[in-house]
Design a protein around this motif. Structure first.
Motif, PDB file in Angstrom:
ATOM      1  N   ALA A   1      22.388  11.549  58.927  1.00  0.00           N
ATOM      2  CA  ALA A   1      23.096  12.627  59.620  1.00  0.00           C
ATOM      3  C   ALA A   1      24.601  12.363  59.644  1.00  0.00           C
ATOM      4  N   LEU A   2      24.984  11.110  59.887  1.00  0.00           N
ATOM      5  CA  LEU A   2      26.409  10.763  59.864  1.00  0.00           C
ATOM      6  C   LEU A   2      26.991  10.927  58.464  1.00  0.00           C
ATOM      7  N   GLN A   3      26.183  10.636  57.447  1.00  0.00           N
ATOM      8  CA  GLN A   3      26.606  10.878  56.065  1.00  0.00           C
ATOM      9  C   GLN A   3      26.900  12.360  55.847  1.00  0.00           C
ATOM     10  N   ALA A   4      26.003  13.216  56.314  1.00  0.00           N
ATOM     11  CA  ALA A   4      26.178  14.661  56.126  1.00  0.00           C
ATOM     12  C   ALA A   4      27.402  15.174  56.876  1.00  0.00           C
ATOM     13  N   VAL A   5      27.631  14.653  58.074  1.00  0.00           N
ATOM     14  CA  VAL A   5      28.805  15.067  58.851  1.00  0.00           C
ATOM     15  C   VAL A   5      30.086  14.605  58.162  1.00  0.00           C
ATOM     16  N   GLY A   6      30.103  13.352  57.715  1.00  0.00           N
ATOM     17  CA  GLY A   6      31.281  12.849  57.003  1.00  0.00           C
ATOM     18  C   GLY A   6      31.527  13.596  55.711  1.00  0.00           C
ATOM     19  N   GLY A   7      30.432  13.941  54.993  1.00  0.00           N
ATOM     20  CA  GLY A   7      30.586  14.715  53.764  1.00  0.00           C
ATOM     21  C   GLY A   7      31.187  16.080  54.023  1.00  0.00           C
ATOM     22  N   ALA A   8      30.827  16.685  55.169  1.00  0.00           N
ATOM     23  CA  ALA A   8      31.418  17.978  55.531  1.00  0.00           C
ATOM     24  C   ALA A   8      32.903  17.816  55.838  1.00  0.00           C
ATOM     25  N   ALA A   9      33.246  16.779  56.618  1.00  0.00           N
ATOM     26  CA  ALA A   9      34.652  16.548  56.961  1.00  0.00           C
ATOM     27  C   ALA A   9      35.488  16.238  55.726  1.00  0.00           C
ATOM     28  N   GLY A  10      34.861  15.607  54.725  1.00  0.00           N
ATOM     29  CA  GLY A  10      35.574  15.259  53.504  1.00  0.00           C
ATOM     30  C   GLY A  10      36.071  16.459  52.729  1.00  0.00           C
ATOM     31  N   ASN A  11      35.526  17.643  53.026  1.00  0.00           N
ATOM     32  CA  ASN A  11      36.003  18.855  52.358  1.00  0.00           C
ATOM     33  C   ASN A  11      37.443  19.193  52.732  1.00  0.00           C
ATOM     34  N   THR A  12      37.920  18.662  53.865  1.00  0.00           N
ATOM     35  CA  THR A  12      39.287  18.944  54.277  1.00  0.00           C
ATOM     36  C   THR A  12      40.314  18.211  53.410  1.00  0.00           C
ATOM     37  N   ILE A  13      39.879  17.193  52.672  1.00  0.00           N
ATOM     38  CA  ILE A  13      40.792  16.476  51.773  1.00  0.00           C
ATOM     39  C   ILE A  13      40.287  16.495  50.333  1.00  0.00           C
ATOM     40  N   CYS A  14      39.208  17.246  50.091  1.00  0.00           N
ATOM     41  CA  CYS A  14      38.618  17.318  48.756  1.00  0.00           C
ATOM     42  C   CYS A  14      39.595  17.987  47.789  1.00  0.00           C
ATOM     43  N   VAL A  15      39.920  17.278  46.719  1.00  0.00           N
ATOM     44  CA  VAL A  15      40.908  17.770  45.764  1.00  0.00           C
ATOM     45  C   VAL A  15      40.485  19.119  45.182  1.00  0.00           C
ATOM     46  N   HIS A  16      39.207  19.263  44.834  1.00  0.00           N
ATOM     47  CA  HIS A  16      38.736  20.502  44.227  1.00  0.00           C
ATOM     48  C   HIS A  16      38.941  21.688  45.172  1.00  0.00           C
ATOM     49  N   ASN A  17      38.576  21.501  46.460  1.00  0.00           N
ATOM     50  CA  ASN A  17      38.727  22.583  47.434  1.00  0.00           C
ATOM     51  C   ASN A  17      40.192  22.956  47.621  1.00  0.00           C
ATOM     52  N   VAL A  18      41.039  21.941  47.719  1.00  0.00           N
ATOM     53  CA  VAL A  18      42.459  22.191  47.940  1.00  0.00           C
ATOM     54  C   VAL A  18      43.067  22.924  46.744  1.00  0.00           C
ATOM     55  N   VAL A  19      42.721  22.492  45.540  1.00  0.00           N
ATOM     56  CA  VAL A  19      43.237  23.149  44.337  1.00  0.00           C
ATOM     57  C   VAL A  19      42.785  24.604  44.294  1.00  0.00           C
TER      58      VAL A  19
END
Length: 580
Positions: free
Chosen positions: A520-538
């Motif tokens: 569950a902590l992995q899934a939460v961290g993976g969601a938070a990682g979208n805020t710095i995800c290069v692909h999303n930002v681009v």
């Protein structure tokens, strides 16, 4: 230690070449795939047919993901071409002139709803242009669109990060030992009747725990969002002006997170963000129209446009392109002035109803779309443990396509407009496929690397054993950071969960705590990682012509990720200690 280092190489290759050296995904991801295959064949000594089988399994999963992405983008483009998006944008503008309130309603609530329905970065493609159309500086709009890519992401695209990412990461359908794991962990969330109650209970309990952590940590995201706006884009560059909106921000947060948790408990991981965003949008928009908890005084505004920093706006060429796009949208709106607000929202309402109908086991629709006659399945491909299953009618992509077709009729669109929506969607999906067609097979080979003649455990298990030795009982504090790193590298919470769930589960077993909490902590961290995800930002920056400004955006969103991962880790450490 040596084998753990080798097992980490497929991930390190992505980190070094994609992120560090800024190679394009078309070059970095094939290299990672080759690295995983070479390690599996020559170090783990896995039979070649087994490696091929898991590569094929990954390719089939990629097809499913691209089908979902295409359907989601097609629905969005259909609404764009019909003029509905313009009507929805104008409706948001009439709720409140305060930019802080607009950011919360459009980015946080409407963005959460779109995330729940579509995922895969679609909220940025919808919310960011809406905010720019409302008068937000493009850089501010992108920051808003990226910051909210945290709390609702775990249940994006109808729970795809859990139902596809975690499910395939733990390989719940192919003998991972789910039955024994469920029993040993004393799972109590068996609320969904299903032919595979053990696997369903596993994903259900993880989904509930993910939602609970998001409730605790994500409740402050709207407040952080408005503080970022007032600090970096206000006349006075003041945090105080953002904090002045705290009552409305917390109210809007609970309006989304509480229904999200309730939905996770009652219905599973499919609908929390969809229903949470929908309920929150209705409640908060209605309250805002009546002035409930709206900050007193003059509505907060950005500086005059002539006073905007050059960094906030596109470069000249991109700005001209953005202007042309805006003109195209305006033309579309003029062609469809007869569209009412209700008709504009109707496709989203139909989408929500159909999504529920296709998922609830009490209705016959779920049985129809999962019928063996419309399902492709192969067990033990090439004698390996890789099982293939493809149920196209049960995928959300089918629902998106259906609603898109209904929108064509309901909005009285011309064939030319609809064909343009299809063409644009195919183009966008083709760009998204570059990373996925290499990433997902790499992840599957990574996960299917056990059983070789070298006598080594699967790569994620080897990593887990080493990390358990190094981190010990404090690993729950670090688990969200690992999930965030996976999303940052792979560009997707779903892929992060697929790649690291078994690793996180193994660490949980190694340190003697409930492994479901670690996943569950992995899934939460993976969601938070979208805020710095290069692909999303681009992708978000490209929508408003800010390509090349990704570094500026990430510098403003990095504190959000650090906040999210840190507090989720502290909460997880406390929970694990108490439950253990």
């Amino acid at each position: 230690m040596f084998y753990a280092f080798l097992a980490s190489l497929p991930i390190l290759v992505v980190a070094v070449f994609l992120v560090g050296l800024r190679w394009p995904a078309s070059r970095a991801m094939p290299l990672s795939l080759v690295t995983a295959a070479v390690l599996a064949l020559f170090v783990w000594q896995v039979p070649g047919l087994q490696v091929l089988a898991f590569g094929i399994k990954g390719s089939l999963i990629t097809v499913d993901l691209l089908y979902i992405i295409f359907g989601a983008i097609l629905l969005l483009n259909t609404l764009q071409q019909s003029g509905a998006i313009t009507v929805i944008r104008n409706g948001f503008h009439q709720i409140s002139p305060d930019r802080r309130v607009q950011a919360i309603i459009v980015a946080w609530l409407f963005g959460s709803f779109i995330e729940g329905a579509a995922g895969f970065g679609t909220p940025a493609a919808v919310a960011v242009p809406l905010l720019v159309a409302l008068g937000f500086p493009p850089l501010a709009a992108v920051v808003c669109g990226i910051v909210i890519q945290s709390t609702p992401v775990s249940f994006g695209a109808l729970g795809t990060p859990i139902l596809v990412g975690v499910a395939n990461g733990l390989d719940v359908a192919t003998g991972f030992g789910v039955d024994s794991v469920v029993q040993s962990a004393a799972v109590s969330w068996k609320l969904i009747a299903d032919e595979n109650i053990a696997a369903t209970a596993l994903l259900h309990t993880i989904g509930v725990r993910v939602a609970v952590i998001h409730l605790a940590v994500g409740t402050f995201i709207p407040l952080i969002l408005v503080c970022l706006l007032t600090r970096f884009f206000g006349r006075n560059q003041s945090l105080r002006e953002g904090l002045g909106c705290w009552k409305f921000a917390i109210f809007a947060a609970f309006a989304m997170t509480i229904p999200s948790v309730a939905t996770a408990i009652l219905l599973g991981p499919d609908f929390p963000s969809l229903f949470g965003g929908m309920v929150g949008l209705v409640v908060v928009a209605s309250a805002a129209r009546r002035g409930f908890l709206i900050p007193a005084g003059e509505p907060w505004q950005f500086p005059e446009k002539e006073d905007w920093s050059a960094d906030w706006q596109p470069v000249a060429e991109a700005s001209a392109k953005t202007a042309r796009t805006a003109a195209d949208v305006a033309d579309t709106a003029q062609d469809d002035v007869s569209l009412s607000l209700i008709r504009s929202w109707l496709p989203y309402l139909i989408l929500a109803v159909l999504l529920v109908m296709f998922r609830l086991p009490q209705l016959p629709v779920k049985e129809w779309v999962n019928h063996p006659n419309v399902t492709f399945a192969v067990d033990d491909l090439f004698g390996s443990t890789a099982d293939l299953k493809h149920t196209p009618l049960a995928l959300p992509g089918t629902i998106f396509l259906l609603v898109s077709g209904l929108t064509f009729v309901l909005h009285g669109m011309s064939v030319k407009r609809y064909c343009k929506a299809v063409a644009d969607s195919l183009h966008t999906t083709a760009k998204a496929s570059v990373a996925l067609i290499f990433t997902v097979p790499m992840v599957q080979i990574f996960l299917g690397s056990g059983g070789g003649t070298a006598g080594l455990a699967k790569m994620p298990i080897v990593l887990a054993e080493q990390m358990a030795t190094l981190a010990g009982g404090v690993w729950p504090l670090l688990a969200p950071f690992a999930g965030g790193l996976g999303a940052f590298v792979a560009g997707s919470n779903t892929i992060s969960n697929m790649m690291l769930s078994m690793f996180q589960f193994g660490v949980g077993q190694q340190i003697g705590c409930d492994p479901f909490w670690i996943v569950a902590l992995q899934a939460v961290g993976g969601a938070a990682g979208n805020t710095i995800c290069v692909h999303n930002v681009v992708a978000a920056a490209a929508v408003v012509g800010l390509v090349g400004r990704e570094g500026q955006i990430i510098r403003r969103t990095l504190p959000v990720f650090l906040y999210y991962a840190t507090f989720a880790g502290i909460l997880g450490l406390i929970i694990v200690r108490v439950f253990s």
